[in-house]
Design a protein around this motif. Structure first.
Motif, PDB file in Angstrom:
ATOM      1  N   VAL A  57     -35.812   8.572  45.448  1.00 42.65           N
ATOM      2  CA  VAL A  57     -34.635   7.878  45.771  1.00 42.65           C
ATOM      3  C   VAL A  57     -34.455   6.977  44.308  1.00 42.65           C
ATOM      4  O   VAL A  57     -33.423   6.671  43.776  1.00 42.65           O
ATOM      5  N   ALA A  58     -35.807   6.480  43.912  1.00 41.84           N
ATOM      6  CA  ALA A  58     -35.815   5.692  42.694  1.00 41.84           C
ATOM      7  C   ALA A  58     -35.102   6.263  41.548  1.00 41.84           C
ATOM      8  O   ALA A  58     -34.339   5.655  40.602  1.00 41.84           O
ATOM      9  N   VAL A  59     -35.442   7.588  41.332  1.00 41.82           N
ATOM     10  CA  VAL A  59     -35.068   8.366  40.357  1.00 41.82           C
ATOM     11  C   VAL A  59     -33.612   8.665  40.579  1.00 41.82           C
ATOM     12  O   VAL A  59     -32.536   8.581  39.309  1.00 41.82           O
ATOM     13  N   LEU A  60     -33.196   9.180  41.224  1.00 42.55           N
ATOM     14  CA  LEU A  60     -31.781   9.629  41.623  1.00 42.55           C
ATOM     15  C   LEU A  60     -30.761   8.270  41.458  1.00 42.55           C
ATOM     16  O   LEU A  60     -29.661   8.563  41.340  1.00 42.55           O
TER      17      LEU A  60
ATOM     18  N   LEU B 212     -42.515  17.273  41.113  1.00 50.99           N
ATOM     19  CA  LEU B 212     -43.255  16.272  40.597  1.00 50.99           C
ATOM     20  C   LEU B 212     -43.076  15.868  39.029  1.00 50.99           C
ATOM     21  O   LEU B 212     -43.105  14.672  38.729  1.00 50.99           O
ATOM     22  N   THR B 213     -42.375  16.674  38.329  1.00 51.17           N
ATOM     23  CA  THR B 213     -42.032  16.624  37.289  1.00 51.17           C
ATOM     24  C   THR B 213     -40.727  15.803  37.189  1.00 51.17           C
ATOM     25  O   THR B 213     -40.657  14.631  36.388  1.00 51.17           O
ATOM     26  N   VAL B 214     -39.985  15.691  38.075  1.00 53.69           N
ATOM     27  CA  VAL B 214     -38.731  14.734  38.245  1.00 53.69           C
ATOM     28  C   VAL B 214     -38.987  13.363  38.492  1.00 53.69           C
ATOM     29  O   VAL B 214     -38.650  12.504  37.875  1.00 53.69           O
ATOM     30  N   VAL B 215     -40.070  13.196  39.219  1.00 52.82           N
ATOM     31  CA  VAL B 215     -40.564  11.754  39.587  1.00 52.82           C
ATOM     32  C   VAL B 215     -41.659  11.278  38.985  1.00 52.82           C
ATOM     33  O   VAL B 215     -42.140  10.444  39.238  1.00 52.82           O
ATOM     34  N   ARG B 216     -42.149  12.359  38.034  1.00 49.66           N
ATOM     35  CA  ARG B 216     -43.292  11.743  37.298  1.00 49.66           C
ATOM     36  C   ARG B 216     -43.370  10.340  36.758  1.00 49.66           C
ATOM     37  O   ARG B 216     -44.365   9.360  36.949  1.00 49.66           O
ATOM     38  N   ASP B 217     -42.396  10.139  35.946  1.00 49.61           N
ATOM     39  CA  ASP B 217     -42.191   8.741  35.112  1.00 49.61           C
ATOM     40  C   ASP B 217     -42.318   7.703  36.307  1.00 49.61           C
ATOM     41  O   ASP B 217     -42.896   6.540  36.036  1.00 49.61           O
TER      42      ASP B 217
END
Length: 363
Positions: free
Chosen positions: A252-255, A305-310
């Protein structure tokens, strides 16, 4: 915007701790209806079920502690009638004929509207609420999270058995739930106005009275400022619930910050990916939104996991979530464990006993 808050709802079956059999209890259900089964315990449509809801959490440590507390409350409520709770989306040997409707106006209205769909509802799920600023943000996230919903489902399968038979699926709950006309992944909505228009049309059609009865895999909550992930099976192991909640929040945070156009994935393709996830879980190939191809399950999970890693790294959650992910990939889902136990023992009771131990609800 960075999503900070989390809340988790879990649904459980009531079982006899000695035999493992599904057990109806009007005593427990009535207490839950009256708010007397515990501060975080709620009724469900059947007297063989209970639901719990955590408070608002901001860290994974709080989520874990809250889940331990709510599961403990559910066990205590069940013990009032000599029972305990089972953290699995279907019971290995139950029959729909075992179900008795909980005596509450809400459920009588549901049966009047949905008939046999409601009276045969012998499945349990996990719902994760993630805080958002407003409805426009919720819809923005929903349109971009759609491709990831099958993968989140695949990581939580706990319903391989139904009506005492091996269904061949890791999440038979998903197949069962798909019969409802307001279930499954939502189509793209665009913005808050688009969402409100869809709700208006569905209300006008007589399908639902309001947005609270849209049972999509992802929806805006109608009573709290959250977007709600509803597609997961009940995770038997507490570690898997924590992992699921963490991934939902960071996604949610990333998107929410993503300004690129929402991915254009046909609803037919998304439904196929959802079916594939329900069928094989983590044992086969899954649809990878990044490549729009089937890839090994581990590859698809690590892609997420790569998408949300940061975001995970910023929160200090990356090491824990990575470890929980690798643990899940190594041992498999609850569904895989249940099937191994059944193949080894040939005994549904042994499957239930093992689930009670893993779920921390054995008494």
């Amino acid at each position: 915007m960075t999503a900070q808050t989390l809340g988790v709802e879990e649904e459980f079956h009531l079982v006899d701790p000695a035999t493992g059999a599904l057990a109806a209890s009007s005593t427990v259900a009535d207490a839950a209806v009256l708010g007397q089964a515990g501060p975080h315990v709620q009724p469900e449509i059947s007297t063989t079920q209970l639901e719990t809801a955590t408070g608002v959490c901001t860290t994974l440590a709080e989520v874990r502690a809250a889940l331990q507390e709510t599961r403990g409350e559910a066990v205590k409520a069940a013990q009032s009638d000599g029972l305990t709770v089972l953290a699995a989306s279907t019971h290995p040997s139950s029959a729909v004929g075992d179900l008795v409707l909980t005596d509450a106006p809400r459920y009588r209205v549901m049966v009047e509207r949905w008939a046999g769909l409601a009276t045969g509802q012998d499945i349990c799920g996990t719902h994760v609420h993630v805080g958002v600023d407003d409805l426009d943000t919720a819809v923005h996230v929903m349109d971009r999270a759609r491709p990831w919903l099958p993968l989140l489902l695949a990581m939580t399968g706990s319903s391989p058995f139904h009506q005492a038979a091996d269904t061949g699926y890791e999440s038979w709950r998903t197949v069962w739930w798909s019969r409802w006309p307001v279930s499954g992944p939502p189509d793209q909505l665009g913005d808050a106005a688009g969402y409100r228009d869809v709700v208006r049309q569905l209300v006008a059609s007589g399908m639902v009275p309001d947005g609270s009865q849209l049972y999509w895999d992802l929806r805006p909550s109608t009573h709290v400022p959250t977007v709600e992930f509803r597609g997961a099976d009940v995770c038997t192991d507490l570690d898997d619930v924590v992992l699921h909640a963490a991934l939902c929040r960071s996604l949610v945070a990333v998107l929410a910050r993503d300004t690129a156009p929402a991915p254009q994935i046909r609803p037919e393709v998304l439904r196929a990916a959802r079916w594939k996830a329900a069928r094989a879980g983590l044992t086969g190939e899954l649809f990878d939104p990044a490549t729009t191809e089937l890839v090994p399950a581990g590859t698809a999970v690590r892609s997420l996991l790569t998408v949300v890693r940061d975001d995970l790294d910023e929160r200090g959650d990356l090491d824990e979530v990575t470890a929980l992910t690798e643990q899940l990939l190594a041992r498999g889902t609850s569904a895989a464990r249940q099937r191994r136990t059944m193949h080894r023992t040939g005994d549904a009771g042994a499957v239930v006993r093992d689930l009670l131990e893993v779920g921390g609800t054995a008494v």
